[in-house]
Design a protein around this motif. Structure first.
Motif, PDB file in Angstrom:
ATOM      1  N   TYR A  33       0.848  -1.185   0.000  1.00  0.00           N
ATOM      2  CA  TYR A  33       0.000   0.000   0.000  1.00  0.00           C
ATOM      3  C   TYR A  33       0.883   1.235   0.000  1.00  0.00           C
ATOM      4  CZ  TYR A  33      -4.194  -2.650   1.351  1.00  0.00           C
ATOM      5  OH  TYR A  33      -5.264  -3.504   1.380  1.00  0.00           O
ATOM      6  N   ARG A  94       1.298  -5.714   3.726  1.00  0.00           N
ATOM      7  CA  ARG A  94       0.108  -6.282   4.364  1.00  0.00           C
ATOM      8  C   ARG A  94       0.228  -7.787   4.479  1.00  0.00           C
ATOM      9  NH1 ARG A  94      -5.789  -6.523   1.527  1.00  0.00           N
ATOM     10  NH2 ARG A  94      -4.818  -8.301   0.528  1.00  0.00           N
ATOM     11  N   THR A  97      -3.488 -12.317   9.177  1.00  0.00           N
ATOM     12  CA  THR A  97      -3.188 -12.898  10.479  1.00  0.00           C
ATOM     13  C   THR A  97      -3.942 -14.198  10.712  1.00  0.00           C
ATOM     14  OG1 THR A  97      -5.015 -11.794  11.594  1.00  0.00           O
ATOM     15  CG2 THR A  97      -2.943 -10.563  11.421  1.00  0.00           C
ATOM     16  N   VAL A  99      -7.205 -13.881  10.877  1.00  0.00           N
ATOM     17  CA  VAL A  99      -8.479 -13.266  11.262  1.00  0.00           C
ATOM     18  C   VAL A  99      -8.729 -12.032  10.415  1.00  0.00           C
ATOM     19  CG1 VAL A  99      -9.750 -12.143  13.125  1.00  0.00           C
ATOM     20  CG2 VAL A  99      -8.250 -14.093  13.628  1.00  0.00           C
ATOM     21  N   SER A 100      -7.701 -11.275  10.233  1.00  0.00           N
ATOM     22  CA  SER A 100      -7.817 -10.050   9.453  1.00  0.00           C
ATOM     23  C   SER A 100      -6.440  -9.690   8.918  1.00  0.00           C
ATOM     24  CB  SER A 100      -8.356  -8.921  10.335  1.00  0.00           C
ATOM     25  OG  SER A 100      -8.528  -7.747   9.583  1.00  0.00           O
ATOM     26  N   TYR A 101      -6.365  -8.531   8.273  1.00  0.00           N
ATOM     27  CA  TYR A 101      -5.095  -8.069   7.746  1.00  0.00           C
ATOM     28  C   TYR A 101      -4.442  -7.083   8.702  1.00  0.00           C
ATOM     29  CZ  TYR A 101      -6.129 -10.112   3.196  1.00  0.00           C
ATOM     30  OH  TYR A 101      -6.399 -10.973   2.178  1.00  0.00           O
ATOM     31  N   GLU A 102      -3.134  -7.118   8.746  1.00  0.00           N
ATOM     32  CA  GLU A 102      -2.369  -6.089   9.437  1.00  0.00           C
ATOM     33  C   GLU A 102      -1.421  -5.455   8.448  1.00  0.00           C
ATOM     34  OE1 GLU A 102      -2.137  -8.131  13.871  1.00  0.00           O
ATOM     35  OE2 GLU A 102      -0.345  -7.284  12.965  1.00  0.00           O
ATOM     36  N   GLN A 103      -1.080  -4.217   8.711  1.00  0.00           N
ATOM     37  CA  GLN A 103      -0.129  -3.512   7.863  1.00  0.00           C
ATOM     38  C   GLN A 103       1.047  -3.044   8.704  1.00  0.00           C
ATOM     39  OE1 GLN A 103      -1.709  -0.309   5.555  1.00  0.00           O
ATOM     40  NE2 GLN A 103      -2.985  -1.635   4.305  1.00  0.00           N
ATOM     41  N   TYR A 104       2.221  -3.197   8.145  1.00  0.00           N
ATOM     42  CA  TYR A 104       3.422  -2.668   8.771  1.00  0.00           C
ATOM     43  C   TYR A 104       4.051  -1.673   7.817  1.00  0.00           C
ATOM     44  CZ  TYR A 104       3.039  -5.958  12.569  1.00  0.00           C
ATOM     45  OH  TYR A 104       2.594  -6.635  13.672  1.00  0.00           O
ATOM     46  N   PHE A 105       4.477  -0.559   8.367  1.00  0.00           N
ATOM     47  CA  PHE A 105       4.921   0.556   7.549  1.00  0.00           C
ATOM     48  C   PHE A 105       6.434   0.607   7.406  1.00  0.00           C
ATOM     49  CE2 PHE A 105       1.187   3.102   6.690  1.00  0.00           C
ATOM     50  CZ  PHE A 105       0.271   2.580   7.583  1.00  0.00           C
TER      51      PHE A 105
ATOM     52  N   LEU B  34      -7.589  -0.927  13.575  1.00  0.00           N
ATOM     53  CA  LEU B  34      -6.207  -0.963  14.028  1.00  0.00           C
ATOM     54  C   LEU B  34      -5.811   0.381  14.630  1.00  0.00           C
ATOM     55  CD1 LEU B  34      -6.469  -2.726  11.180  1.00  0.00           C
ATOM     56  CD2 LEU B  34      -4.069  -3.131  11.656  1.00  0.00           C
ATOM     57  N   TYR B  36      -2.387   2.720  15.611  1.00  0.00           N
ATOM     58  CA  TYR B  36      -0.966   2.901  15.374  1.00  0.00           C
ATOM     59  C   TYR B  36      -0.470   4.115  16.166  1.00  0.00           C
ATOM     60  CZ  TYR B  36      -1.206  -0.118  11.210  1.00  0.00           C
ATOM     61  OH  TYR B  36      -1.363  -1.179  10.350  1.00  0.00           O
ATOM     62  N   PRO B  43       4.386   4.884  11.162  1.00  0.00           N
ATOM     63  CA  PRO B  43       3.497   4.439  12.234  1.00  0.00           C
ATOM     64  C   PRO B  43       3.882   3.039  12.685  1.00  0.00           C
ATOM     65  CG  PRO B  43       2.251   5.324  10.374  1.00  0.00           C
ATOM     66  CD  PRO B  43       3.662   5.169   9.914  1.00  0.00           C
ATOM     67  N   MET B  48      -4.840  -4.607  16.982  1.00  0.00           N
ATOM     68  CA  MET B  48      -5.858  -4.905  15.993  1.00  0.00           C
ATOM     69  C   MET B  48      -7.068  -5.459  16.729  1.00  0.00           C
ATOM     70  SD  MET B  48      -5.944  -7.501  12.786  1.00  0.00           S
ATOM     71  CE  MET B  48      -6.157  -8.944  13.817  1.00  0.00           C
ATOM     72  N   MET B  96      -7.442   0.005   3.622  1.00  0.00           N
ATOM     73  CA  MET B  96      -7.221   0.565   4.952  1.00  0.00           C
ATOM     74  C   MET B  96      -7.552   2.053   4.915  1.00  0.00           C
ATOM     75  SD  MET B  96      -5.988  -0.898   7.771  1.00  0.00           S
ATOM     76  CE  MET B  96      -4.506  -1.879   7.620  1.00  0.00           C
TER      77      MET B  96
END
Lengths: 114, 108
Positions: A33, A94, A97, A99-105, B34, B36, B43, B48, B96
């Motif tokens: 993203y 992205r 998990t 269960v859902s998605y997580e995003q790390y930047f 979520l 952050y 971030p 979550m 998102m």
């Protein structure tokens, strides 16, 4: 495990030029993203790439474009730069998990247009 | 139109205070919310939330989701100067969507 990486850290361009920003997701993540965070504003969604294809784009003009490569890294291109394009550009990786998605930047690229 | 609204936009407290940050949302196909923390640049992920009423806790931070009333809160107890940051709430549906953030300043 290496996190999301972005390059360059800083980029200074003049109005009318083109900028290219790069992002490498966490190994094994296929979705990338892109967000724009202008000074004092929240994160604005730009583009979403998954498996090499553009899946969705935010409310930005066509001069914002990008692509995703076979290794899932991604490039954001901004053509005909305008002063208001000055912002922090964040890329996120992205993953599911279960269960859902997580995003790390990633750390972001600070683009300054003069 | 999908939207995520955070309040307050800005908050100044003193060390030791407890703060509550709010996030309300209106989105279709809600999947998760979520939180952050953003200090200088990227971030960093806090929590979550997918189910109503189940509190998530990490040290002095906790968060809970109410899917009926469409909001979440982030609590920080015994605040420290290191908690000073922008706290972002994001809702995941098909992509998102972020709120504008709450800028928290903790004074010594």
């Amino acid at each position: 495990e290496a996190g999301v990486t972005q390059s360059p850290t800083h980029l200074i361009k003049t109005r009318g030029q083109q900028a290219t920003l790069r992002c490498s997701p966490i190994s094994g993540h296929t979705s990338v993203y892109w967000y724009q965070q202008a000074l004092g504003l929240g994160l604005q969604f730009l583009l979403w790439y998954d498996e090499g294809e553009e899946r969705n784009r935010g409310n930005f003009p066509p001069r914002f474009s990008g692509r995703q490569f076979p290794n899932y890294s991604s490039e954001l291109n901004v053509n005909a730069l305008e002063l208001e394009d000055s912002a922090l550009y964040l890329c996120a990786s992205r993953f599911w998990t279960g269960v859902s998605y997580e995003q790390y930047f990633g750390p972001g690229t600070r683009l300054t247009v003069t | 139109e999908d939207k995520v609204v955070q309040s307050p936009l800005s908050l100044v407290v003193h060390e030791g205070d407890t703060v509550t940050l709010n996030c309300s949302y209106e989105v279709t196909n809600f999947r998760s919310l979520l939180w952050y923390k953003q200090e200088k640049k990227a971030p960093t992920f806090l929590f979550m939330l997918t189910s109503s009423g189940i509190e998530k806790k990490s040290g002095r931070l906790s968060s809970i989701l109410d899917k009926k009333e469409l909001f979440s809160i982030l609590n920080i107890t015994a605040t420290q100067t290191g908690d000073s940051a922008i706290y972002l709430c994001a809702v995941y549906n098909n992509d998102m969507r972020f709120g504008a953030g709450t800028r928290l300043t903790v004074k010594p």
